[in-house]
Design an enzyme around this catalytic site. Structure first.
Site, PDB file in Angstrom:
ATOM      1  N   GLY A 175      42.231  42.870  36.108  1.00 43.55           N
ATOM      2  CA  GLY A 175      43.310  42.256  36.121  1.00 43.55           C
ATOM      3  C   GLY A 175      43.590  41.208  37.170  1.00 43.55           C
ATOM      4  O   GLY A 175      44.340  40.193  37.608  1.00 43.55           O
ATOM      5  N   LEU A 176      42.273  41.456  38.420  1.00 42.18           N
ATOM      6  CA  LEU A 176      42.521  40.836  38.802  1.00 42.18           C
ATOM      7  C   LEU A 176      41.112  39.246  38.803  1.00 42.18           C
ATOM      8  O   LEU A 176      40.654  39.156  40.312  1.00 42.18           O
ATOM      9  CB  LEU A 176      41.494  41.662  40.449  1.00 42.18           C
ATOM     10  CG  LEU A 176      43.102  42.942  40.563  1.00 42.18           C
ATOM     11  CD1 LEU A 176      42.572  43.262  41.847  1.00 42.18           C
ATOM     12  CD2 LEU A 176      44.285  41.896  41.355  1.00 42.18           C
ATOM     13  N   GLY A 177      41.634  39.046  38.237  1.00 42.18           N
ATOM     14  CA  GLY A 177      39.894  38.280  37.492  1.00 42.18           C
ATOM     15  C   GLY A 177      38.564  38.660  38.239  1.00 42.18           C
ATOM     16  O   GLY A 177      36.930  37.717  38.386  1.00 42.18           O
ATOM     17  N   SER A 178      38.564  39.485  37.964  1.00 43.57           N
ATOM     18  CA  SER A 178      36.725  40.364  38.819  1.00 43.57           C
ATOM     19  C   SER A 178      35.373  39.723  37.950  1.00 43.57           C
ATOM     20  O   SER A 178      35.106  39.688  38.898  1.00 43.57           O
ATOM     21  CB  SER A 178      36.749  42.088  38.676  1.00 43.57           C
ATOM     22  OG  SER A 178      37.246  42.813  37.646  1.00 43.57           O
ATOM     23  N   SER A 179      35.149  39.914  36.448  1.00 44.56           N
ATOM     24  CA  SER A 179      34.842  39.584  35.550  1.00 44.56           C
ATOM     25  C   SER A 179      34.245  38.002  36.426  1.00 44.56           C
ATOM     26  O   SER A 179      32.898  38.197  36.701  1.00 44.56           O
ATOM     27  CB  SER A 179      34.582  39.668  34.374  1.00 44.56           C
ATOM     28  OG  SER A 179      34.611  40.943  34.081  1.00 44.56           O
ATOM     29  N   ASP A 208      40.719  31.854  36.861  1.00 45.80           N
ATOM     30  CA  ASP A 208      39.580  32.949  38.060  1.00 45.80           C
ATOM     31  C   ASP A 208      38.499  32.394  38.542  1.00 45.80           C
ATOM     32  O   ASP A 208      38.107  32.623  39.162  1.00 45.80           O
ATOM     33  CB  ASP A 208      39.251  34.192  36.676  1.00 45.80           C
ATOM     34  CG  ASP A 208      40.344  34.439  35.980  1.00 45.80           C
ATOM     35  OD1 ASP A 208      41.607  34.618  36.884  1.00 45.80           O
ATOM     36  OD2 ASP A 208      40.510  35.747  35.305  1.00 45.80           O
TER      37      ASP A 208
END
Length: 339
Positions: free
Chosen positions: A110-114, A158
């Protein structure tokens, strides 16, 4: 020569979902987010031989290819392969290289990691190939690779958050994106950092699945979905005003309303476990909060009343929820050389 490229992860406060097609083309979207000191980092080493090596530190996975070989998408590090395939075709890359990737948060957090990984890899190539790309162009390239090269469902916030960094109010009008940096007083940022509790509630979300359902509901004209997205946009605008005018309690209450609105986007955004955790935090003194991302799991954050931070933290820990120390950061994509 070794090139490193680093981008921050982000917390999404409001408007998430309005950056997803077809909503942003039809009605225009806005998102309010901020980046934190958790990062996706890529190391790129040019090689003298004609090979491509890709290594993920987090997944303990390593792949090796000939430099002229198409990297087939098979579920193993496809995001990295997508960037490599795109960059080789667009810029005729014929040299061998090694990529090593590390992320401070896993996919589905949910932290935009991808998307952060995608931006970081593009940034490494930008540095290596000396490409005159602006943060807008880097973010848009990463978006195109994810959504069109790989067919991953999702929005636009993101990539732009990772490329620019900081507190941003981002507008999406069709294919045009405008990033508006918010120049908040240091007092506001520090107090927000103190009162906003970041917590890992467990599991992860399948953002592509959740967003596919949301996209279907939007495309079919589902009235509740459209009304909820319209309201999310209004709340993001109000959040920006609350921060710029130092009204932090109002900001916390707007987060609560934004979460209630978000849950009506589509099915799968919340779960009984998430609802129970949220109510426990509110009972302990949280004004509001929400899942950071598409929903279903990963990280949540809670905004505390001035003297309730520690009570909320204890209540969350009693529920088996891990709280995470963090700070906001203004630095977006940055790359450098190690010799």
């Amino acid at each position: 020569m070794l090139i490193r490229s680093r981008v921050p992860l982000r917390i999404s406060f409001g408007g998430g979902g309005t950056d997803v097609s077809p909503y942003c083309e039809r009605r225009g979207g806005v998102v309010m987010n901020a980046t934190i000191d958790r990062y996706a980092t890529v190391s790129l080493s040019p090689l003298v031989d004609k090979t491509i090596e890709i290594e993920s530190i987090d997944y303990d996975a390593a792949l090796k290819y000939d430099v002229d070989q198409f990297l087939a998408y098979d579920g193993h590090l496809d995001l990295i392969k997508g960037v490599v395939n795109f960059m080789r075709k667009a810029y005729n890359v014929s040299h061998g290289f090694r990529l090593r990737i590390h992320n401070d948060a896993p996919p589905g957090s949910g932290l935009g990691s991808s998307s952060a990984v995608c931006v970081a890899v593009v940034g490494a190539f930008r540095h290596w190939l000396n490409l005159p790309m602006t943060p807008y162009e880097v973010a848009e390239m990463a978006y195109q690779i994810e959504r069109h090269e790989l067919g991953i469902k999702g929005g636009r916030q993101d990539q732009y958050a990772a490329a620019f960094g900081g507190f941003n109010f981002i507008e999406f009008n069709g294919t045009k994106t405008i990033v508006n940096p918010l120049r908040l007083r240091n007092d506001v940022v520090c107090e927000l950092n103190h009162r906003l509790i970041l917590a890992y509630v467990g599991g992860s979300h399948d953002s592509s699945k959740i967003l596919s359902s949301q996209i279907k509901d939007m495309a079919s004209g589902n009235e509740e979905t459209l009304k909820s997205l319209d309201r999310a946009k209004e709340l993001a605008i109000a959040m920006k005003a609350a921060l710029l005018t130092d009204n932090l309690d109002d900001f916390g209450l707007l987060l609560d309303e934004a979460w209630e609105s978000k849950k009506r986007f589509t099915a799968g955004i919340t779960t009984p476990k998430i609802d129970a955790i949220y109510e426990k935090a509110k009972s302990a003194g949280a004004l509001g909060g929400k899942v950071s991302g598409a929903g279903g799991g990963g990280f949540m954050f809670f905004f505390a009343k001035p003297d309730k931070r520690y009570a909320i933290t204890k209540a969350l820990q009693d529920e088996g929820v891990q709280t995470v120390n963090y700070s906001f950061t203004d630095m977006g994509l940055y790359s450098w050389e190690v010799r």
